[in-house]
Design a protein around this motif. Structure first.
Motif, short mmCIF file in Angstrom:
data_model
loop_
_atom_site.label_atom_id
_atom_site.label_comp_id
_atom_site.label_asym_id
_atom_site.label_seq_id
_atom_site.Cartn_x
_atom_site.Cartn_y
_atom_site.Cartn_z
N ARG A 21 0.86 -1.18 0.00
CA ARG A 21 0.00 0.00 0.00
C ARG A 21 0.89 1.23 0.00
O ARG A 21 2.04 1.17 0.46
N GLY A 22 0.36 2.32 -0.48
CA GLY A 22 1.11 3.56 -0.46
C GLY A 22 0.21 4.74 -0.22
O GLY A 22 -1.00 4.68 -0.46
N GLU A 23 0.83 5.80 0.26
CA GLU A 23 0.10 7.04 0.49
C GLU A 23 0.96 8.21 0.02
O GLU A 23 2.14 8.31 0.36
N ILE A 24 0.38 9.07 -0.79
CA ILE A 24 1.06 10.28 -1.23
C ILE A 24 1.05 11.25 -0.06
O ILE A 24 0.00 11.50 0.53
N VAL A 25 2.22 11.77 0.30
CA VAL A 25 2.34 12.57 1.52
C VAL A 25 2.70 14.03 1.29
O VAL A 25 3.04 14.75 2.22
N GLY A 26 2.63 14.49 0.06
CA GLY A 26 2.94 15.89 -0.21
C GLY A 26 2.72 16.20 -1.68
O GLY A 26 2.29 15.35 -2.45
N GLY A 27 3.01 17.42 -2.04
CA GLY A 27 2.86 17.85 -3.43
C GLY A 27 3.96 17.27 -4.31
O GLY A 27 5.01 16.85 -3.83
N CYS A 28 3.69 17.24 -5.59
CA CYS A 28 4.68 16.66 -6.52
C CYS A 28 5.49 17.75 -7.21
O CYS A 28 5.11 18.92 -7.22
N LEU A 47 11.79 14.88 -22.20
CA LEU A 47 11.82 14.29 -20.87
C LEU A 47 10.70 14.94 -20.07
O LEU A 47 10.67 16.15 -19.92
N THR A 48 9.78 14.14 -19.57
CA THR A 48 8.69 14.64 -18.74
C THR A 48 8.49 13.65 -17.62
O THR A 48 8.29 12.46 -17.87
N TYR A 49 8.59 14.14 -16.38
CA TYR A 49 8.41 13.23 -15.25
C TYR A 49 7.95 14.00 -14.02
O TYR A 49 8.08 15.21 -13.95
N MET A 50 7.39 13.25 -13.07
CA MET A 50 7.03 13.84 -11.79
C MET A 50 7.61 13.01 -10.66
O MET A 50 7.76 11.80 -10.78
N ILE A 51 7.97 13.71 -9.59
CA ILE A 51 8.49 13.09 -8.38
C ILE A 51 7.49 13.38 -7.27
O ILE A 51 7.11 14.54 -7.06
N SER A 108 -0.82 12.49 -18.45
CA SER A 108 -1.63 13.71 -18.54
C SER A 108 -2.80 13.67 -17.57
O SER A 108 -3.08 14.65 -16.89
N ASP A 109 -3.47 12.52 -17.50
CA ASP A 109 -4.59 12.37 -16.56
C ASP A 109 -4.10 12.48 -15.11
O ASP A 109 -4.72 13.15 -14.28
N MET A 110 -2.99 11.82 -14.80
CA MET A 110 -2.46 11.84 -13.44
C MET A 110 -2.01 13.23 -13.05
O MET A 110 -2.19 13.64 -11.90
N LEU A 111 -1.44 13.97 -13.98
CA LEU A 111 -0.98 15.33 -13.70
C LEU A 111 -2.14 16.21 -13.25
O LEU A 111 -2.03 16.93 -12.26
N ARG A 112 -3.26 16.11 -13.95
CA ARG A 112 -4.44 16.90 -13.55
C ARG A 112 -4.95 16.46 -12.18
O ARG A 112 -5.33 17.29 -11.36
N MET A 113 -4.96 15.15 -11.92
CA MET A 113 -5.44 14.64 -10.64
C MET A 113 -4.50 15.05 -9.49
O MET A 113 -4.94 15.36 -8.39
N MET A 114 -3.19 15.03 -9.75
CA MET A 114 -2.21 15.45 -8.74
C MET A 114 -2.37 16.93 -8.42
O MET A 114 -2.34 17.33 -7.26
N GLU A 115 -2.51 17.73 -9.47
CA GLU A 115 -2.66 19.17 -9.28
C GLU A 115 -3.88 19.49 -8.42
O GLU A 115 -3.84 20.37 -7.56
N ALA A 116 -4.97 18.76 -8.62
CA ALA A 116 -6.19 18.97 -7.85
C ALA A 116 -6.17 18.24 -6.50
O ALA A 116 -7.12 18.33 -5.74
N ARG A 117 -5.08 17.53 -6.23
CA ARG A 117 -4.91 16.75 -4.98
C ARG A 117 -6.00 15.70 -4.79
O ARG A 117 -6.46 15.45 -3.69
N HIS A 118 -6.38 15.06 -5.92
CA HIS A 118 -7.38 14.00 -5.86
C HIS A 118 -6.73 12.62 -5.67
O HIS A 118 -7.43 11.67 -5.34
N LEU A 119 -5.44 12.50 -5.92
CA LEU A 119 -4.76 11.20 -5.75
C LEU A 119 -4.11 11.16 -4.37
O LEU A 119 -3.37 12.07 -4.00
N LYS A 120 -4.37 10.11 -3.61
CA LYS A 120 -3.82 10.00 -2.26
C LYS A 120 -3.29 8.60 -2.00
O LYS A 120 -2.15 8.41 -1.65
N ASP A 121 -4.15 7.60 -2.13
CA ASP A 121 -3.77 6.21 -1.84
C ASP A 121 -3.53 5.43 -3.12
O ASP A 121 -4.16 5.69 -4.14
N PHE A 122 -2.63 4.46 -3.03
CA PHE A 122 -2.34 3.62 -4.18
C PHE A 122 -1.89 2.25 -3.69
O PHE A 122 -1.70 2.02 -2.50
#
Length: 146
Positions: A21-28, A47-51, A108-122
């Motif tokens: 399990r994982g949890e996003i704990v901050g902004g990317c 090159l396009t990536y997110m941390i 592209s979909d994940m970037l929008r979801m991250m920006e809106a802080r809709h992604l948390k658990d994975f």
């Protein structure tokens, strides 16, 4: 007379195979760039990536590792994806890095979801690996909407 202090050594658990399990704990942090590959033929590649900072919890014994997720779009030269990603153990720090394979559309979909802080658990599934590196069989994230 001062007492000698007992030294306690903390040993990190071995990385376990199975469902994590994982949890996003901050902004990317998102990075964009371009590099020229000499070839042949000479070719400019994006090159396009997110941390993303994350807490990664392994199955029995439950232990939560500090870590990061690196999500990188594939270059046109990479056409084969035998695994869904990789998990790496740092030799210098008590942390893990999870690298996930995504398509350009997923990114592209994940970037929008991250920006809106809709992604948390994975979740992700770790397979047998070697030398502090393990392939990822599958992964998934869900977006939460109010």
């Amino acid at each position: 007379m001062p007492r000698a202090k007992k030294s306690r050594s903390f040993k990190l658990p071995e990385v376990r195979l199975g469902n994590w399990r994982g949890e996003i704990v901050g902004g990317c942090t998102v990075s964009f760039g371009q590099i020229v590959q000499d070839g042949p033929p000479r070719q400019s590649v994006e090159l396009t990536y997110m941390i993303v900072p994350a807490a990664l919890t392994m199955p029995e014994p439950h232990f939560t590792w500090p870590g990061i997720i690196m999500i990188m779009t594939p270059t046109p030269m990479k056409t084969e994806f035998p695994d869904a990603g990789s998990l790496f153990k740092s030799r210098e720090l008590p942390s893990l890095s999870l690298s996930l394979e995504v398509t350009r559309d997923q990114f592209s979909d994940m970037l929008r979801m991250m920006e809106a802080r809709h992604l948390k658990d994975f979740h992700f599934t770790v397979e047998d690996g070697s030398d502090d590196s393990w392939p990822i069989h599958s992964w998934g994230m869900a977006a939460a909407f109010a």
